[in-house]
Design an enzyme around this catalytic site. Sequence first.
Site, PDB file in Angstrom:
ATOM      1  N   GLY A 124     -16.701   1.113  -1.686  1.00 37.88           N
ATOM      2  CA  GLY A 124     -17.421   2.390  -1.581  1.00 37.88           C
ATOM      3  C   GLY A 124     -18.715   2.408  -2.383  1.00 37.88           C
ATOM      4  N   GLY A 139     -18.047  -2.827  -0.746  1.00 34.85           N
ATOM      5  CA  GLY A 139     -17.921  -2.794  -2.216  1.00 34.85           C
ATOM      6  C   GLY A 139     -17.038  -1.673  -2.727  1.00 34.85           C
ATOM      7  N   TYR A 166       0.842  -1.201   0.000  1.00 38.33           N
ATOM      8  CA  TYR A 166       0.000   0.000   0.000  1.00 38.33           C
ATOM      9  C   TYR A 166       0.879   1.253   0.000  1.00 38.33           C
ATOM     10  CZ  TYR A 166      -3.654  -3.317   1.405  1.00 38.33           C
ATOM     11  OH  TYR A 166      -4.508  -4.381   1.480  1.00 38.33           O
ATOM     12  N   HIS A 200       0.042 -11.760   0.899  1.00 35.52           N
ATOM     13  CA  HIS A 200      -0.967 -10.861   0.305  1.00 35.52           C
ATOM     14  C   HIS A 200      -1.657 -11.522  -0.878  1.00 35.52           C
ATOM     15  CE1 HIS A 200      -1.779  -6.283  -0.307  1.00 35.52           C
ATOM     16  NE2 HIS A 200      -2.848  -7.006  -0.534  1.00 35.52           N
TER      17      HIS A 200
HETATM   18  P1  ATR Z   1     -11.533  -1.445   0.758  1.00 29.41           P
HETATM   19  O1  ATR Z   1     -11.563  -2.556   1.753  1.00 29.41           O
HETATM   20  O2  ATR Z   1     -11.030  -1.922  -0.564  1.00 29.41           O
HETATM   21  O3  ATR Z   1     -10.926  -0.186   1.249  1.00 29.41           O
HETATM   22  P2  ATR Z   1     -14.343  -0.747   1.280  1.00 29.41           P
HETATM   23  O4  ATR Z   1     -13.987  -0.772   2.703  1.00 29.41           O
HETATM   24  O5  ATR Z   1     -15.442  -1.625   0.804  1.00 29.41           O
HETATM   25  O6  ATR Z   1     -13.072  -1.099   0.382  1.00 29.41           O
HETATM   26  O7  ATR Z   1     -14.668   0.721   0.796  1.00 29.41           O
HETATM   27  C1  ATR Z   1     -13.772   1.797   0.948  1.00 29.41           C
HETATM   28  C2  ATR Z   1     -14.370   3.019   0.270  1.00 29.41           C
HETATM   29  O8  ATR Z   1     -15.637   3.302   0.859  1.00 29.41           O
HETATM   30  C3  ATR Z   1     -13.560   4.269   0.379  1.00 29.41           C
HETATM   31  O9  ATR Z   1     -13.618   4.927  -0.862  1.00 29.41           O
HETATM   32  C4  ATR Z   1     -14.270   5.090   1.440  1.00 29.41           C
HETATM   33  O10 ATR Z   1     -14.179   6.459   1.164  1.00 29.41           O
HETATM   34  P3  ATR Z   1     -13.679   7.535   2.272  1.00 29.41           P
HETATM   35  O11 ATR Z   1     -12.218   7.332   2.420  1.00 29.41           O
HETATM   36  O12 ATR Z   1     -14.026   8.833   1.632  1.00 29.41           O
HETATM   37  O13 ATR Z   1     -14.451   7.262   3.538  1.00 29.41           O
HETATM   38  C5  ATR Z   1     -15.694   4.641   1.308  1.00 29.41           C
HETATM   39  N1  ATR Z   1     -16.417   4.638   2.598  1.00 29.41           N
HETATM   40  C6  ATR Z   1     -16.038   4.038   3.744  1.00 29.41           C
HETATM   41  N2  ATR Z   1     -16.957   4.195   4.705  1.00 29.41           N
HETATM   42  C7  ATR Z   1     -17.946   4.929   4.149  1.00 29.41           C
HETATM   43  C8  ATR Z   1     -19.181   5.438   4.627  1.00 29.41           C
HETATM   44  N3  ATR Z   1     -19.588   5.211   5.872  1.00 29.41           N
HETATM   45  N4  ATR Z   1     -19.952   6.180   3.774  1.00 29.41           N
HETATM   46  C9  ATR Z   1     -19.552   6.416   2.513  1.00 29.41           C
HETATM   47  N5  ATR Z   1     -18.400   5.963   1.986  1.00 29.41           N
HETATM   48  C10 ATR Z   1     -17.594   5.223   2.800  1.00 29.41           C
END
Ligand code: ATR
Length: 345
Positions: free
Chosen positions: A215, A213, A64, A131
């Site tokens: 986001g 998903g 990351y 990973h």
């Molecule tokens: P990953 O595990 O790949 O990070 P995820 O957890 O399913 O994926 O989703 C992450 C995304 O959801 C991010 O783009 C996050 O955006 P922010 O950094 O702007 O928060 C978004 N996200 C996380 N929690 C959220 C919430 N409560 N409402 C809207 N978007 C959210």
Amino acid sequence: MASERVSGLKLGSQGLVVSAQGLGCMSMSGSGFFGPPKPEPDMINLIRHAIDSGVTFLDTSDFYGFNTNEILIGKTLKDGYREKAQIATKFGYRPIDGKVEVCGDPAYVRSACEASLKRLDIDCIDLYYAHRIDTSIPIEITMGELKKLVEEGKVKYIGLSEACASTIRRAHTVHPITAVQNEWSLWTRDLEDEIIPTCRELGIGIVSYSPIGKGFLAQGPKLLENLPEIDVRKRMPRLTNHVEHNKIIFEQVNEMATRKGCTAAQLALAWVHHQGTDVVPIPGTTKLENLHQNIGALSINLTPEEIAKLESFAFDVIVKGERHVSMQRTWIYSETPPLSSWEGN
Ligand code: ATR
């Protein structure tokens, strides 16, 4: 049911205790992941706030932000935060000639672990995942080196990410696996047939990444409106070519959330929390308000009818498009060569 689980959750049967919800830290450090890197002081503040609120299980990787996310976590863990947190990191993506390959070679595993310890500035990694699985080397060989790292005290527990059932089984014979981290959400459920039952049979905990998903289950097509070109979601078929079709799932989740008095993100997360006391979702966020919302999902109780309704949305519409960029295809649920093909090498 979910509200009783906010505090300690036993992840797997090897002794690791984590918070019932973790924090995915990937999107804090771009580039090429979710948007550009976010301001470091803000992210340190966010992670510490998460820990102070009980979300103590932090998920990172040497991949990351190409090492920078681990450095960020290292800085966050100063001032007494190390003792309060469980740190999960990962090895396997090796940058080479401007590209990446997946490597599970023992010498590489060792050097990656030592480099992660330095960047994180800690003595021991709580949970160390492969990973992705190197398809050129028997998993037993990679596991052999991980086992040595445990014996030397550099790693406490071992995990695998995006591993298939047979790889999990083979790895577990070398050293007990504590957790498997795979994508699991309302619209990604392919692991339920084989991987989840295997984990449960072997006493392995399950960590759900992308539980909302990436986001989309929180924001729907709006998510894609202002994404910069470098954001990897711009190249994911499920989030690009098929948005018009897939948005129906979001709309249904969102409608149900409104009726229930919560947000779509909370409903998607609550569904994961209801999959069992051996499951920990690690939503990623870079915003305090979203962190608070996500923690709130732990207090949402779903009836069996509501769970069935939620599941019917993705089932009836049938999600279109792969969940990853094409490069990833080789490394997801992949098999490794038999150990017999390696012995004598
Ligand atoms: P990953 O595990 O790949 O990070 P995820 O957890 O399913 O994926 O989703 C992450 C995304 O959801 C991010 O783009 C996050 O955006 P922010 O950094 O702007 O928060 C978004 N996200 C996380 N929690 C959220 C919430 N409560 N409402 C809207 N978007 C959210």
